[in-house]
Design an enzyme around this catalytic site. Sequence first.
Site, PDB file in Angstrom:
ATOM      1  N   SER A  45       0.819  -1.208   0.000  1.00  0.00           N
ATOM      2  CA  SER A  45       0.000   0.000   0.000  1.00  0.00           C
ATOM      3  C   SER A  45       0.858   1.266   0.000  1.00  0.00           C
ATOM      4  CB  SER A  45      -0.956  -0.058   1.206  1.00  0.00           C
ATOM      5  OG  SER A  45      -1.964   0.915   1.095  1.00  0.00           O
TER       6      SER A  45
ATOM      7  N   HIS B 225      -2.671  -1.158  -4.799  1.00  0.00           N
ATOM      8  CA  HIS B 225      -4.124  -1.026  -4.945  1.00  0.00           C
ATOM      9  C   HIS B 225      -4.523   0.436  -4.809  1.00  0.00           C
ATOM     10  CE1 HIS B 225      -4.666  -0.259  -0.659  1.00  0.00           C
ATOM     11  NE2 HIS B 225      -3.885  -1.298  -0.406  1.00  0.00           N
TER      12      HIS B 225
END
Length: 232
Positions: free
Chosen positions: A111, A134
């Site tokens: 992340s 993501h």
Amino acid sequence: MPLDMPSRGPVDTIQALGTTNVPSTEQSNIYCISVIGQVEGHVVLPPQNKTTKYEHIIPQLVAVEQNNSVEGVLIILNTVGGDVEAGLALAEMISSLSKPTVTLVLGGGHSIGVPIATASDYSFIADTATMTIHPIRLTGLVIGVPQSFEYLEKMQERVVSFVTTHSNITEDKFRELMLKTGELARDIGTTVVGRDAVKYGLINELGGLGQAIGKLNEMIAERRTRGTEVLQ
């Protein structure tokens, strides 16, 4: 640990490190910073969470920049991600250091850990490590108006811009990995293993601690040479 941390007694050392003695790094010209667990930002996380508080890392980076005895910085990551703005703040500070920096991803650099991993002058990732790419998410109440989605998109652009600027991955490839469906059970995105992170250009090289310190020493030597040439 802070640059000015006092020496520990045996009991303190056992409680903090599980041993009575560790190799001394007081004379080292390399300073190590670890980003472990979840990057904690403006909201304090529950005590059972393993966190890295960004307000603890920022003063260390400032001290490193000002301390002439420190010639290079090694940043070790094993993080699940966390606060977007806090993570970007750390990444920007690392990228703006005038001294050589190397990042090493061990375990995971997921992340918002991705921008931090790419912020250094050179990056390594362990063969068994992974990085999850993501889209960013918001927690809590979200007002369902166009402005909310525009704000989310602007935040996403900041992450994409930083990663593609500080690594060799193309924007198209990064967006493809970020928006891929079917791989993550409860999300969209991609989990990239060590070798693939290097193949995509996200990370410079596959390696571990020895390689990371070796590269950092090489960069420090080059910086010393440039300094000598300027003086001459």
